[in-house]
Write an enzyme that holds these catalytic residues in place. Structure first.
Site, mmCIF file in Angstrom:
data_model
loop_
_atom_site.group_PDB
_atom_site.id
_atom_site.type_symbol
_atom_site.label_atom_id
_atom_site.label_comp_id
_atom_site.label_asym_id
_atom_site.label_seq_id
_atom_site.Cartn_x
_atom_site.Cartn_y
_atom_site.Cartn_z
ATOM 1 N N HIS A 214 13.692 -3.658 -21.657
ATOM 2 C CA HIS A 214 13.265 -2.755 -22.742
ATOM 3 C C HIS A 214 13.697 -1.304 -22.558
ATOM 4 O O HIS A 214 13.408 -0.466 -23.413
ATOM 5 C CB HIS A 214 11.755 -2.870 -22.990
ATOM 6 N N CYS A 342 -2.255 9.283 -17.010
ATOM 7 C CA CYS A 342 -3.614 9.318 -17.523
ATOM 8 C C CYS A 342 -4.425 8.243 -16.826
ATOM 9 O O CYS A 342 -4.086 7.073 -16.896
ATOM 10 C CB CYS A 342 -3.593 9.059 -19.025
HETATM 11 C C1 LIG Z 1 11.345 2.774 -12.570
HETATM 12 C C2 LIG Z 1 10.505 1.755 -13.255
HETATM 13 N N1 LIG Z 1 10.126 0.656 -12.592
HETATM 14 C C3 LIG Z 1 9.400 -0.291 -13.168
HETATM 15 C C4 LIG Z 1 8.974 -0.182 -14.467
HETATM 16 C C5 LIG Z 1 8.159 -1.272 -15.072
HETATM 17 O O1 LIG Z 1 8.954 -2.051 -15.938
HETATM 18 P P1 LIG Z 1 8.281 -2.979 -17.054
HETATM 19 O O2 LIG Z 1 7.730 -2.060 -18.083
HETATM 20 O O3 LIG Z 1 9.403 -3.821 -17.550
HETATM 21 O O4 LIG Z 1 7.227 -3.779 -16.368
HETATM 22 C C6 LIG Z 1 9.340 0.953 -15.210
HETATM 23 C C7 LIG Z 1 8.876 1.136 -16.603
HETATM 24 O O5 LIG Z 1 8.392 2.174 -16.978
HETATM 25 C C8 LIG Z 1 10.129 1.948 -14.587
HETATM 26 O O6 LIG Z 1 10.499 3.053 -15.234
#
Ligand SMILES: Cc1ncc(COP(=O)(O)O)c(C=O)c1O
Length: 405
Positions: A214, A342
Site C-alpha cells: 500500500h 497518538c
Molecule cells: C517502515 C514501515 N514498516 C512497516 C510498516 C507497516 O506496514 P503495513 O501497514 O503494511 O503493516 C510501515 C507502514 O507504515 C512502515 O512505514
C-alpha cells in the site's frame, strides 16, 4: 488529470492536497483493473486441485515471480503476508524462535518502525537481550556501535532501510557485512524504500526483508517477506500448508495480483519518478528555507528518499503548538502528518525525531510532507506557502530570535 483525491469540495470550493503518501497511497487504476477479475471470474482457492484452483494458483505463482524479479531474488524466497507489520513480526519472532535457544541477542536501531520496536520489546520481556543502536544527527545508524554490539550470541540484526518519518537511507551492504562477520543474520524493513530506489536482495547481502503493497499504489493488507534460501525460521501462523507451510491461511489472490502489478509498474517508472520527486523535494525545501527561518530539516539532503521532507520548528527560535499546526494545515485542505504518535488520545514526541537529538518541544513541532505519483509542483508550492503562512500566524517568535534577526 483530475484525480479523486484532489477534490474541489463543492460546498466551500476548497482544494484538498494529499501529502501523506508515506502513510499510504491511492491504488493505481491499472492495479485495480488487474485485480478485478480475481474477485469474480477467477475466484478459486489456490489450494484446490480443480481448474478454478489451478487458475488461482497460477496467478499466485506468477505474482511471486514478479515480486522476486523486482527484488532480485528467487521466487521460492518470497512469502506473501498481510503487509509490512506481519513481515516484520515474522522476521523477528520467526528467527528468534529458531535461534533463540542458542543465541539471545537482537540488535535494532533507534529509528525503527513500531512493528519492529514493539516486537523487540516483547522479545526483551521474554528474556532476549535487545540492543538499540543510536543514530547520528542525520539519522544514520552508527556502524561503530554495531561493530561493538554484535557478538557471536547475536541471532539477528534488524535495521530499517529507509526511514518512514525522515526518509534517511542506511548503507545496508556495510551493516550486513558487520553482522555476518559475527555470524548474525540481517533483516531490513524495506517497506518505504521498496520500488523507490534500486534494491537488490543479493547486492545488499541481506537475509530477510519486509515489503508492503500500500505504499506503492497497491492495495492495503498484502505484503511479502523475503527469506534467503537455506535460512530456517518458525512461522507465525499455523494451519494449512499455504506458502510452503510457512504462512497458513487461504491466499488472497486479488491482493497478491494487485501487489505484483503495483510493484511492476513502480519498478518500471522508478527512475523517472525518482528524478521528478527529487525536483519537487528541492522546490519544497527551498520555499520553506526562505519563508520559515525557524525551520530545521530532519530529512538529510543526500541519502534520503526523495518523496519525504520532514521539518521541525526550532523551539529555541519559536514556540508553536505542533498539533495546532497540523490541524490548521488540514483546515486549509492540506493533509500532512506530525512526527508524533497518538497514544491514548495524547500526542507523544516521535522516537525517530528525538533520536536525531532534537529536544521535546522541537520534536512535537514537526511536520512530514510526503508526496508521490500524483503530486504536482503547483500543489507543493501551495502547501509550502500555506505552511509558512500558518507558522507565521500561530507561532510565537522567541525574544532571542527576534533580537538576532
Ligand atoms: C517502515 C514501515 N514498516 C512497516 C510498516 C507497516 O506496514 P503495513 O501497514 O503494511 O503493516 C510501515 C507502514 O507504515 C512502515 O512505514
Amino acid at each position: 488529470m483530475f484525480h479523486s483525491w484532489v477534490l474541489y469540495l463543492t460546498k466551500n470550493r476548497m482544494r484538498r492536497i494529499y501529502l501523506d503518501y508515506t502513510a499510504t497511497t491511492p491504488v493505481d487504476k491499472r492495479v485495480v483493473d488487474a485485480m478485478a477479475p480475481y474477485f469474480t471470474s477467477t475466484f478459486g482457492n489456490a489450494s484446490s486441485i480443480h481448474s478454478f484452483g489451478r487458475e488461482a494458483k497460477a496467478a499466485l505463482e506468477q505474482s511471486r515471480e514478479s515480486i522476486a524479479s523486482v527484488i532480485g531474488s528467487r521466487s521460492s524466497e518470497v512469502y506473501f503476508t498481510s503487509g509490512g507489520t506481519e513481515s516484520d513480526n515474522t522476521a523477528l519472532f520467526g528467527v528468534a524462535a529458531k535461534f533463540g535457544g542458542r543465541k539471545k541477542r537482537l540488535i535494532i536501531s533507534s529509528i525503527e518502525h513500531h512493528a519492529i520496536l514493539h516486537s523487540a520489546e516483547i522479545l526483551r520481556k521474554n528474556g532476549f537481550d535487545v540492543i538499540i543502536l543510536p543514530v547520528d544527527p542525520q539519522g544514520v545508524v552508527s556502524e561503530e556501535a554495531l561493530l561493538e554490539s554484535v557478538t557471536p550470541d547475536t541471532f539477528l540484526v534488524s535495521i530499517i532501510h529507509a526511514n518512514n518519518e525522515t526518509g534517511v537511507i542506511q548503507n545496508l551492504p556495510r551493516l550486513t557485512a558487520i553482522a555476518h562477520e559475527k555470524g548474525a543474520l540481517f533483516h531490513t524493513d524495506a517497506v518505504q524504500s521498496f520500488c523507490k530506489m534500486k534494491f537488490g536482495t543479493e547486492e545488499a547481502g541481506i537475509d530477510l526483508a519486509s515489503f508492503t503493497a500500500h505504499k506503492i499504489y497497491g492495495p492495503k493488507g498484502v505484503g511479502a517477506l523475503f527469506v534467503k534460501r537455506g535460512i530456517d525460521w518458525q512461522p507465525l501462523l499455523h494451519g494449512g500448508s499455504q506458502e510452503r507451510n510457512r504462512r497458513a491461511g487461504t491466499e488472497s489472490i486479488p491482493l497478491v495480483v494487485g501487489f505484483s502489478k503495483a510493484a511492476e509498474l513502480a519498478a518500471e517508472e522508478m527512475q523517472s519518478e525518482h528524478d521528478r520527486l527529487s525536483r519537487l523535494n528541492s522546490l519544497l525545501r527551498d520555499i520553506i528555507s526562505q519563508r520559515v527561518p525557524a525551520a530545521l530539516f530532519n530529512s538529510p539532503a543526500k541519502n534520503s528518499l526523495p518523496n519525504i521532507l520532514n521539518v521541525s520548528i526550532d523551539s529555541t527560535k519559536m514556540e508553536i503548538d505542533g498539533e495546532a499546526l497540523i490541524i490548521n494545515m488540514d483546515l486549509v485542505g492540506i493533509a500532512v502528518t506530525s512526527g508524533s504518535a497518538c497514544s491514548s488520545g495524547s500526542l507523544q514526541p516521535s522516537h525517530v525525531i528525538k533520536a536525531l537529538g532534537r529536544d521535546d518541544n522541537t520534536t512535537m513541532a514537526t511536520v512530514r510532507f510526503s508526496f508521490g505519483r500524483y503530486t504536482t509542483e503547483d500543489e507543493l508550492a501551495i502547501a509550502a506557502e500555506k505552511f509558512a503562512e500558518i507558522v507565521g500566524r500561530i507561532g510565537k517568535r522567541k525574544k532571542a530570535s527576534l533580537n538576532a534577526s
